[in-house]
Design a protein around this motif. Structure first.
Motif, mmCIF file in Angstrom:
data_model
loop_
_atom_site.group_PDB
_atom_site.id
_atom_site.type_symbol
_atom_site.label_atom_id
_atom_site.label_comp_id
_atom_site.label_asym_id
_atom_site.label_seq_id
_atom_site.Cartn_x
_atom_site.Cartn_y
_atom_site.Cartn_z
ATOM 1 N N VAL A 1 0.837 -1.260 -0.061
ATOM 2 C CA VAL A 1 -0.112 -0.092 0.192
ATOM 3 C C VAL A 1 1.089 1.143 0.184
ATOM 4 N N GLY A 2 0.509 2.239 -0.785
ATOM 5 C CA GLY A 2 1.167 3.379 -1.115
ATOM 6 C C GLY A 2 2.636 3.289 -2.090
ATOM 7 N N LYS A 3 3.010 2.370 -2.487
ATOM 8 C CA LYS A 3 4.239 2.437 -3.287
ATOM 9 C C LYS A 3 3.848 2.567 -4.786
ATOM 10 N N LYS B 1 1.915 1.880 -11.660
ATOM 11 C CA LYS B 1 1.362 0.946 -10.899
ATOM 12 C C LYS B 1 1.151 1.520 -9.521
ATOM 13 N N CYS B 2 0.075 1.599 -8.660
ATOM 14 C CA CYS B 2 -0.229 1.940 -7.564
ATOM 15 C C CYS B 2 -0.479 0.871 -6.646
ATOM 16 N N GLY B 3 0.259 0.768 -5.520
ATOM 17 C CA GLY B 3 0.145 -0.221 -4.582
ATOM 18 C C GLY B 3 -1.034 -0.284 -3.602
ATOM 19 N N ILE B 4 -1.825 -1.496 -3.668
ATOM 20 C CA ILE B 4 -3.068 -1.634 -2.829
ATOM 21 C C ILE B 4 -2.693 -2.486 -1.819
ATOM 22 N N GLY B 5 -1.562 -3.373 -1.884
ATOM 23 C CA GLY B 5 -1.456 -4.425 -0.876
ATOM 24 C C GLY B 5 -2.180 -5.744 -1.445
ATOM 25 N N LYS B 6 -2.067 -6.562 -0.601
ATOM 26 C CA LYS B 6 -2.477 -8.205 -1.110
ATOM 27 C C LYS B 6 -3.115 -8.719 -0.042
ATOM 28 N N SER B 7 -4.223 -9.281 -0.536
ATOM 29 C CA SER B 7 -5.039 -9.787 0.451
ATOM 30 C C SER B 7 -4.980 -11.472 0.733
#
Length: 186
Positions: free
Chosen positions: A98-100, A130-136
């Motif tokens: 998230v945020g990268k 590409k905008c980081g949203i993290g992984k689930s």
């Protein structure tokens, strides 16, 4: 002429979701550049601004994510835009924290259906933010269509500002290697 595309899904139901980060970056750019008029055209919301003498189009496809390429190819064909050097696509990426941010000039879809759609119409050579949203750890669909929590939102707001600056650097034709060095931080 340049084309800056933000990917997302239309409608209030999807506003502020992880999958709509691309739309949020376009909204931020419109605010920063004082763009007040947006029109529905080419199955998307299109706005424009002349920046340093060059016309720049901003597009939010309204086709839903999986069909993003339909809207984008219509704009590219109508305005005779070279996607390899004059199109920038901004979208969410689950493989980034998230945020990268990560800037690329070509490549695979990485499993992103919006990018798959674009590649099917235009090939895989186009600039990307590409905008980081993290992984689930759970269901991917619920995750990308979910909203950021309060802690994440601070990093996301900063990422949106940085992605906007990055897009403007790309529009200004700053050398791509310098842009990658600036924004592709670990």
């Amino acid at each position: 002429m340049k084309l800056v595309v933000g990917l997302g899904n239309p409608g209030d139901k999807y506003a502020k979701t992880r999958h709509n980060v691309g739309f949020e970056v376009i909204n931020n750019l419109q605010k920063e550049l004082n763009i007040t008029m947006e029109r529905e055209k080419f199955q998307g919301l299109l706005s424009e601004k002349t920046i340093d003498g060059e016309k720049v189009l901003f597009l939010k496809p309204l086709t839903f994510m999986n069909l993003s390429g339909n809207s984008i190819v219509a704009v590219v064909n109508f305005y005779k835009i070279d996607p390899k050097k004059d199109m920038i696509v901004i979208y969410d990426d689950m493989d980034l924290p998230v945020g990268k941010l990560r800037v690329k000039e070509k490549g695979s879809s990485g499993g992103h259906n919006g990018i798959k759609s674009i590649i099917s119409h235009l090939g895989d050579e186009f600039l990307r933010i590409k905008c980081g949203i993290g992984k689930s750890k759970n269901d991917t669909i619920d995750f990308v269509l979910g909203q950021f929590d309060k802690i994440e939102q601070e990093a996301v707001d900063e990422m949106i500002k940085n992605a906007s600056k990055c897009a403007l650097d790309m529009v200004a034709d700053i050398e791509l290697g310098r842009i990658m060095q600036k924004y592709n931080k670990k």
